[in-house]
Enzyme design. Sequence first.
Site, mmCIF file in Angstrom:
data_model
loop_
_atom_site.group_PDB
_atom_site.id
_atom_site.type_symbol
_atom_site.label_atom_id
_atom_site.label_comp_id
_atom_site.label_asym_id
_atom_site.label_seq_id
_atom_site.Cartn_x
_atom_site.Cartn_y
_atom_site.Cartn_z
ATOM 1 N N LYS A 226 49.824 61.702 75.284
ATOM 2 C CA LYS A 226 51.079 61.014 75.633
ATOM 3 C C LYS A 226 50.950 59.536 75.959
ATOM 4 O O LYS A 226 51.905 58.928 76.445
ATOM 5 C CB LYS A 226 51.749 61.749 76.799
ATOM 6 C CG LYS A 226 50.887 61.779 78.050
ATOM 7 C CD LYS A 226 51.639 62.347 79.228
ATOM 8 C CE LYS A 226 50.810 62.259 80.490
ATOM 9 N NZ LYS A 226 51.444 62.753 81.686
ATOM 10 N N PHE B 270 54.392 71.738 75.744
ATOM 11 C CA PHE B 270 54.104 70.433 76.344
ATOM 12 C C PHE B 270 52.778 69.859 75.856
ATOM 13 O O PHE B 270 52.572 68.654 75.946
ATOM 14 C CB PHE B 270 53.986 70.550 77.873
ATOM 15 C CG PHE B 270 55.253 70.911 78.574
ATOM 16 C CD1 PHE B 270 56.308 70.019 78.631
ATOM 17 C CD2 PHE B 270 55.402 72.142 79.193
ATOM 18 C CE1 PHE B 270 57.476 70.346 79.293
ATOM 19 C CE2 PHE B 270 56.567 72.478 79.852
ATOM 20 C CZ PHE B 270 57.603 71.579 79.902
ATOM 21 N N SER C 159 61.411 63.217 73.662
ATOM 22 C CA SER C 159 61.480 62.029 74.514
ATOM 23 C C SER C 159 62.598 61.100 74.073
ATOM 24 O O SER C 159 62.929 61.015 72.887
ATOM 25 C CB SER C 159 60.144 61.301 74.413
ATOM 26 O OG SER C 159 60.240 59.997 74.930
ATOM 27 N N ALA C 160 63.126 60.356 75.040
ATOM 28 C CA ALA C 160 64.127 59.333 74.734
ATOM 29 C C ALA C 160 63.547 58.252 73.850
ATOM 30 O O ALA C 160 64.294 57.460 73.269
ATOM 31 C CB ALA C 160 64.628 58.711 76.032
ATOM 32 N N THR C 161 62.238 58.216 73.726
ATOM 33 C CA THR C 161 61.590 57.237 72.871
ATOM 34 C C THR C 161 62.089 57.350 71.421
ATOM 35 O O THR C 161 62.060 56.378 70.680
ATOM 36 C CB THR C 161 60.048 57.367 72.959
ATOM 37 O OG1 THR C 161 59.454 56.245 72.331
ATOM 38 C CG2 THR C 161 59.525 58.613 72.325
ATOM 39 N N LYS D 212 56.754 62.583 68.268
ATOM 40 C CA LYS D 212 57.935 63.229 68.875
ATOM 41 C C LYS D 212 59.023 63.413 67.806
ATOM 42 O O LYS D 212 59.641 64.473 67.706
ATOM 43 C CB LYS D 212 58.468 62.396 70.049
ATOM 44 C CG LYS D 212 57.560 62.384 71.265
ATOM 45 C CD LYS D 212 57.414 63.761 71.893
ATOM 46 C CE LYS D 212 56.452 63.805 73.065
ATOM 47 N NZ LYS D 212 56.004 65.152 73.423
ATOM 48 N N ASP E 250 46.302 75.854 78.717
ATOM 49 C CA ASP E 250 45.995 74.416 78.785
ATOM 50 C C ASP E 250 44.530 74.207 78.412
ATOM 51 O O ASP E 250 43.695 75.054 78.728
ATOM 52 C CB ASP E 250 46.247 73.911 80.228
ATOM 53 C CG ASP E 250 46.613 72.442 80.266
ATOM 54 O OD1 ASP E 250 45.795 71.626 79.808
ATOM 55 O OD2 ASP E 250 47.716 72.110 80.735
ATOM 56 N N ASN E 251 44.241 73.090 77.766
ATOM 57 C CA ASN E 251 42.823 72.811 77.463
ATOM 58 C C ASN E 251 42.199 71.858 78.485
ATOM 59 O O ASN E 251 41.038 71.496 78.371
ATOM 60 C CB ASN E 251 42.637 72.266 76.033
ATOM 61 C CG ASN E 251 43.240 70.879 75.862
ATOM 62 O OD1 ASN E 251 43.842 70.333 76.778
ATOM 63 N ND2 ASN E 251 43.067 70.309 74.677
ATOM 64 N N TYR F 134 52.599 57.781 68.918
ATOM 65 C CA TYR F 134 53.051 58.772 69.902
ATOM 66 C C TYR F 134 54.538 59.090 69.688
ATOM 67 O O TYR F 134 54.937 60.249 69.566
ATOM 68 C CB TYR F 134 52.824 58.251 71.328
ATOM 69 C CG TYR F 134 53.659 58.963 72.366
ATOM 70 C CD1 TYR F 134 53.294 60.216 72.841
ATOM 71 C CD2 TYR F 134 54.852 58.402 72.844
ATOM 72 C CE1 TYR F 134 54.081 60.883 73.768
ATOM 73 C CE2 TYR F 134 55.643 59.057 73.756
ATOM 74 C CZ TYR F 134 55.253 60.296 74.220
ATOM 75 O OH TYR F 134 56.048 60.961 75.109
ATOM 76 N N GLY G 173 49.759 70.520 83.402
ATOM 77 C CA GLY G 173 50.057 69.092 83.488
ATOM 78 C C GLY G 173 51.219 68.791 84.426
ATOM 79 O O GLY G 173 51.722 69.681 85.117
#
Length: 339
Positions: free
Chosen positions: A86, A82, A126-128, A155, A33-34, A151, A12
Amino acid sequence: MKKTVLVSGGAGFIGSHVTVELTNAGYDVVIADNFSNCDMTNYKGVCQILGKELPLIKMDFCDAAATDKLFTDYKIDAVIHFAAFKAVGESVAEPIKYYKNNLDSFLNVLEAARTHGGCNVLFSSSATVYGETDVLPVTEQSPRQPATSPYGNTKQMCEDILRDTVKAFPQIKGIALRYFNPIGAHPSALIGELPNGVPNNLVPFITQTAIGKRECLSIFGNDYPTPDGTCQRDYIDIVDLAKAHVCAVTRMIDGKMDESYEIFNVGTGRPVSVLELVNAFEKVNGLKLNYKFTPRRPGDVTAIWADPTRANEVLGWKAERTVEETLAAAWAWEKAIAK
Ligand code: UFG
């Protein structure tokens, strides 16, 4: 002896850049990775940049047996996780899909790490997790706000799962890196972001508008309480971001951690508004962008940027590239993939 790092989601956008930096730093990288949200473009680009083929396993981390097999087939010193869905909006519409995928895959990684004698685990957060906050910039101690999307919730939940796991199993060490807004592309223009369909994120929308794939950029809201009325974010160059992973992995592998679970903000510490970003893109690339102001996008926070002091001092990492350099790289990548 060379250490091996497993990169889940390594084909990714972020995973491919991290793979390049890890390899350049002397690590052996195994990519898994898929390909659910990417094709072979970035994997091929990584091999071209590095001048060699890297091990690539096509597998899904929701498959516990396949995840376990990876840890049997390779002696993995660290894993960077990862592999996850997202898209914020999609996660609101498809919460079960998001919780199942993002939690199952991480739990399988942790379970395999535990049963194979332990491992260093780096989680891509994530900053989220900070949500809307009045106190800026945010430090790692800033309180997390309730997530505004499934989402974002995955996280937060994965951070908590990692924290609890390292507490219970001393053979596992964990770092969560909280990314601000990753943008740009590798300077070679061989790897970059490949959004599926209409981009949700600002910079891919800008580059696609500039190249003529989209008619007009909508700037979501110019009535925010910010200097120019548009939202402010901390845009971090993808190569700078990738280098933070090398620092974090090395810290874990070298046994330098102060605690068995650590958190770092990965940002520049520099707020940039949407309008400033658009202006910088136009200036550095010598073009005019078609844009208009439209109403606010639901769920957007007014402003968020990092206090990166902890990453600067403890990881010895610092964002280096200017926003102009990054936007030039993003444009070079858009032109490269249009060919
Ligand atoms: N924006 C526009 N027009 C667009 C796209 C974005 O004006 O077409 C604005 C947004 O309103 C926001 C800024 O550009 O003010 C940045 O938007 P992005 O979608 O690029 O990034 P976000 O800050 O919304 O997203 C980040 C991460 C996500 C994370 C999300 C949580 O990229 O992974 O925060 O809110 F989930």
